[in-house]
Design a protein around this motif. Structure first.
Motif, mmCIF file in Angstrom:
data_model
loop_
_atom_site.group_PDB
_atom_site.id
_atom_site.type_symbol
_atom_site.label_atom_id
_atom_site.label_comp_id
_atom_site.label_asym_id
_atom_site.label_seq_id
_atom_site.Cartn_x
_atom_site.Cartn_y
_atom_site.Cartn_z
ATOM 1 N N LYS A 26 38.181 37.338 42.020
ATOM 2 C CA LYS A 26 38.034 38.627 42.707
ATOM 3 C C LYS A 26 38.826 38.681 44.005
ATOM 4 O O LYS A 26 39.555 39.648 44.277
ATOM 5 N N VAL A 27 38.717 37.614 44.802
ATOM 6 C CA VAL A 27 39.343 37.594 46.124
ATOM 7 C C VAL A 27 40.836 37.295 46.050
ATOM 8 O O VAL A 27 41.656 37.945 46.709
ATOM 9 N N ASN A 28 41.215 36.292 45.233
ATOM 10 C CA ASN A 28 42.607 35.836 45.204
ATOM 11 C C ASN A 28 43.465 36.494 44.140
ATOM 12 O O ASN A 28 44.704 36.528 44.274
ATOM 13 N N ARG A 29 42.847 37.007 43.080
ATOM 14 C CA ARG A 29 43.629 37.571 41.984
ATOM 15 C C ARG A 29 43.313 39.042 41.733
ATOM 16 O O ARG A 29 43.930 39.677 40.871
ATOM 17 N N GLY A 30 42.336 39.585 42.459
ATOM 18 C CA GLY A 30 41.982 40.996 42.307
ATOM 19 C C GLY A 30 41.393 41.315 40.938
ATOM 20 O O GLY A 30 41.582 42.416 40.411
ATOM 21 N N ASN A 64 40.738 41.200 31.959
ATOM 22 C CA ASN A 64 41.929 41.043 32.799
ATOM 23 C C ASN A 64 42.238 39.591 33.157
ATOM 24 O O ASN A 64 43.277 39.305 33.756
ATOM 25 N N VAL A 65 41.336 38.686 32.816
ATOM 26 C CA VAL A 65 41.560 37.261 33.126
ATOM 27 C C VAL A 65 42.570 36.684 32.131
ATOM 28 O O VAL A 65 42.467 36.914 30.921
ATOM 29 N N THR A 66 43.549 35.935 32.654
ATOM 30 C CA THR A 66 44.565 35.324 31.795
ATOM 31 C C THR A 66 44.565 33.802 31.956
ATOM 32 O O THR A 66 43.928 33.260 32.869
ATOM 33 N N THR A 67 45.304 33.147 31.093
ATOM 34 C CA THR A 67 45.460 31.695 31.183
ATOM 35 C C THR A 67 46.073 31.305 32.520
ATOM 36 O O THR A 67 45.697 30.292 33.123
ATOM 37 N N PHE A 68 46.999 32.121 33.014
ATOM 38 C CA PHE A 68 47.667 31.836 34.290
ATOM 39 C C PHE A 68 46.683 31.868 35.451
ATOM 40 O O PHE A 68 46.790 31.088 36.395
ATOM 41 N N ASP A 69 45.691 32.762 35.388
ATOM 42 C CA ASP A 69 44.662 32.827 36.429
ATOM 43 C C ASP A 69 43.832 31.542 36.445
ATOM 44 O O ASP A 69 43.507 31.012 37.508
ATOM 45 N N LEU A 70 43.495 31.046 35.267
ATOM 46 C CA LEU A 70 42.704 29.829 35.170
ATOM 47 C C LEU A 70 43.498 28.608 35.623
ATOM 48 O O LEU A 70 42.962 27.696 36.246
ATOM 49 N N LYS A 71 44.796 28.604 35.303
ATOM 50 C CA LYS A 71 45.669 27.518 35.762
ATOM 51 C C LYS A 71 45.763 27.519 37.289
ATOM 52 O O LYS A 71 45.762 26.457 37.925
#
Length: 302
Positions: A39-43, A49-56
């Motif tokens: 929420k704070v860093n990736r909006g 809307n969550v992707t593999t890149f967000d988890l990485k």
């Protein structure tokens, strides 16, 4: 769909699966940390809307924060379980956590107890009063049955039979563990002192009790084990329930004629045999020598 809404449903799923209170609590804390980061860093506040890149990116942040590889792997297993469930429930079109590569965990050889050290820890306690007898019985049962900390703390008196224990393990899975004659003798004397100590007093239904008649806490169990290690002068080794489980596993394989890893896995309450194999990968050098000596080709040439 909001991440918080999905999490609420997933938590009820975990409760229905019989996960322990501590496991659910740990999962909940980890997911809330992840959601706060998203929420704070990736909006991001919605699951879709969550992707593999967000988890990485979240994993990299944990690494920069100084989290050790083993802790990162343990943490991400919980995250992977959540997104795997979301995929199975068709809230996601793919399991986005599956593509996240985890750091390699350095293999560590656990310095296990010797039989002499275990005997010294059992002998470190006497039968002079209830608490001494209880502590002796706790150490003996850990050594002889390979129980988890949670299992020995939650053991009910009604489940202690003449020659066996009915154990309620992880995920509420029941299993039978056998009581050896040596352990039985210790338990008989413990039960006698327990009966005298708590005569006409209210207690819980647990087998091992605090001095007030309540079940022993995680901290209390840890103190019992640490005290055994101090009295027996154990140094350079981790004195914990896990090390006792390791001792039980190694001794079973060294002393069992069948070397049956499947039986050992059942006795330990492992859901996967690979978990049992990891225990056995940490055989000490002196144990390997002891095991290999009788099978030496030259030693057997007469």
């Amino acid at each position: 769909m909001l991440l918080e809404d999905v999490l609420k449903e997933y938590m009820y799923y975990c409760k229905a699966k019989g996960f322990s209170h501590s496991t659910i609590k740990n999962k909940n804390q980890e997911y809330k940390q992840l959601f706060e980061y998203l929420k704070v860093n990736r909006g991001i506040s919605e699951l879709e809307n969550v992707t593999t890149f967000d988890l990485k990116a979240y994993l990299r942040k944990k690494q920069k924060d100084g989290l050790q590889p083993q802790s990162i792997v343990s943490m991400f297993k919980m995250i992977r379980a959540f997104f795997s469930w979301c995929y199975k429930e068709e809230y996601l079109k793919e399991n986005i956590a599956k593509k996240v590569e985890l750091p390699k965990v350095p293999k560590k050889v656990l310095k296990g107890f010797t039989t002499g050290e275990v005997q010294a820890m059992i002998d470190a306690f006497s039968y002079k009063n209830y608490l001494e007898a209880r502590n002796k019985a706790v150490i003996a049962m850990l050594s002889d049955c390979g129980l988890r900390a949670m299992e020995i703390r939650s053991l009910k008196t009604i489940n202690v039979k003449e020659t066996s224990l009915l154990i309620n393990g992880k995920g509420n899975k029941e299993r039978i563990v056998f009581i050896s004659p040596v352990l039985k003798r210790i338990l008989i004397r413990y039960e006698r002192l327990k009966g005298q100590y708590f005569k006409d007093k209210l207690t819980t239904e647990h087998y091992f009790l605090s001095y007030t008649g309540k079940d022993i806490t995680h901290v209390a169990l840890d103190n019992i084990i640490k005290e055994a290690g101090r009295r027996a002068k154990i140094t350079g080794k981790r004195v914990s329930p896990h090390t006792f489980r390791h001792f039980f596993s190694v001794q079973f394989m060294l002393n069992s004629g069948s070397k049956d890893i499947y039986t050992l896995s059942k006795l330990l309450g492992h859901s996967e045999i690979t978990t049992t194999q990891r225990y056995l990968q940490s055989l000490e050098d002196f144990e390997l020598i002891e095991k290999a000596m009788p099978s030496s080709p030259l030693m057997n040439m007469k």
